[in-house]
Design an enzyme around this catalytic site. Structure first.
Site, PDB file in Angstrom:
ATOM      1  N   TYR A  45       6.097  -6.668  -5.177  1.00  0.00           N
ATOM      2  CA  TYR A  45       7.192  -5.590  -4.735  1.00  0.00           C
ATOM      3  C   TYR A  45       5.746  -4.243  -4.547  1.00  0.00           C
ATOM      4  O   TYR A  45       6.754  -3.450  -4.190  1.00  0.00           O
ATOM      5  CB  TYR A  45       8.002  -5.526  -5.671  1.00  0.00           C
ATOM      6  CG  TYR A  45       9.079  -6.984  -5.493  1.00  0.00           C
ATOM      7  CD1 TYR A  45       9.407  -7.292  -4.503  1.00  0.00           C
ATOM      8  CD2 TYR A  45       9.426  -7.282  -7.079  1.00  0.00           C
ATOM      9  CE1 TYR A  45      10.646  -8.306  -5.105  1.00  0.00           C
ATOM     10  CE2 TYR A  45      10.054  -8.267  -6.975  1.00  0.00           C
ATOM     11  CZ  TYR A  45      10.176  -8.912  -6.344  1.00  0.00           C
ATOM     12  OH  TYR A  45      11.520  -9.811  -6.442  1.00  0.00           O
ATOM     13  N   ARG A  46       4.897  -4.423  -4.978  1.00  0.00           N
ATOM     14  CA  ARG A  46       3.809  -3.519  -4.478  1.00  0.00           C
ATOM     15  C   ARG A  46       4.182  -2.272  -5.247  1.00  0.00           C
ATOM     16  O   ARG A  46       3.814  -0.913  -5.164  1.00  0.00           O
ATOM     17  CB  ARG A  46       3.359  -2.614  -3.408  1.00  0.00           C
ATOM     18  CG  ARG A  46       4.035  -3.707  -1.976  1.00  0.00           C
ATOM     19  CD  ARG A  46       3.262  -3.497  -0.627  1.00  0.00           C
ATOM     20  NE  ARG A  46       1.789  -2.879  -0.503  1.00  0.00           N
ATOM     21  CZ  ARG A  46       0.139  -3.802  -0.973  1.00  0.00           C
ATOM     22  NH1 ARG A  46      -0.458  -5.091  -1.142  1.00  0.00           N
ATOM     23  NH2 ARG A  46      -0.244  -2.653  -0.912  1.00  0.00           N
ATOM     24  N   LEU A  47       4.879  -3.072  -6.419  1.00  0.00           N
ATOM     25  CA  LEU A  47       4.968  -1.255  -7.520  1.00  0.00           C
ATOM     26  C   LEU A  47       4.432  -1.155  -8.376  1.00  0.00           C
ATOM     27  O   LEU A  47       4.143  -1.574  -9.729  1.00  0.00           O
ATOM     28  CB  LEU A  47       6.795  -1.647  -8.590  1.00  0.00           C
ATOM     29  CG  LEU A  47       7.655  -1.508  -7.321  1.00  0.00           C
ATOM     30  CD1 LEU A  47       8.606  -2.571  -8.321  1.00  0.00           C
ATOM     31  CD2 LEU A  47       7.503  -0.979  -6.907  1.00  0.00           C
TER      32      LEU A  47
END
Length: 200
Positions: A177-179
């Protein structure tokens, strides 16, 4: 004495490079090298890291190549290592800093380890210059083979190494989630290194 945080950044890079090598990927030491000319016009290409230690990160090239001309006019560079398959969602390392030429003894020692055809190619190539035909290069390579037949190939006078002396490191650890997780090490104007986390 090496600054503690600088030593930590070098050790982190070394561990990640070992992970990339152990993974079996091709050319784990491949890195993008970004330069700019005297007018600030940027350029980027992929080269191979040949060594690194507390002095910096070293690669080799023709001094009259595009990157060689850039670095002589504007001795700063940025490096990027991208290992997409490591960890959860890839690892990226960015390094930037000033650039210095390696000394002749170091360049000679590295050149002597190269395969003979790579050594001959360094003599035959006018790296980044216009080439009229492949036959022209093949002829220059044949001339180099004839010139050095039966003896060791010396390092060409216009071929050497550049060492990027880090001023910053960024370690980027990919996550779902591009975290992502990002850590920045920076050489401060006072002379010491700092470390901080960055937003994804």
């Amino acid at each position: 004495m090496t600054d503690r945080l600088y030593a930590e950044a070098l050790a982190t890079f070394s561990r990640l490079l070992d992970e990339a090598r152990d993974s079996g990927m091709a050319d784990p030491n491949a890195m993008a090298v970004a330069t700019a000319d005297a007018d600030g016009v940027p350029s980027v290409r992929t080269v191979l890291l040949k060594s690194f230690d507390e002095r910096g990160f070293t690669f080799y090239t023709h001094l009259d190549s595009h990157k060689g001309r850039d670095l002589r006019a504007n001795p700063r560079a940025a490096l990027l290592f991208l290992w997409r398959h490591l960890r959860e969602a890839g690892v990226q390392v960015r390094i930037s800093g000033g650039v210095v030429r390696v000394d002749d003894a170091e360049a000679d020692a590295y050149f002597a380890t190269r395969p003979r055809m790579s050594q001959l190619g360094a003599w035959a190539s006018k790296q980044s210059a216009t080439l009229v035909s492949r036959e022209e290069f093949d002829a220059r390579l044949a001339d180099a083979e004839a010139e050095f037949m039966g003896r060791e190939v010396p390092r060409p006078p216009g071929w050497s190494g550049f060492r990027v002396v880090p001023g910053t490191f960024e370690f980027w650890y990919g996550a779902g989630y591009r975290l992502h997780e990002r850590w920045c090490y920076q050489h401060e104007i006072e002379g010491h290194w700092s470390k901080r986390m960055l937003y994804p």
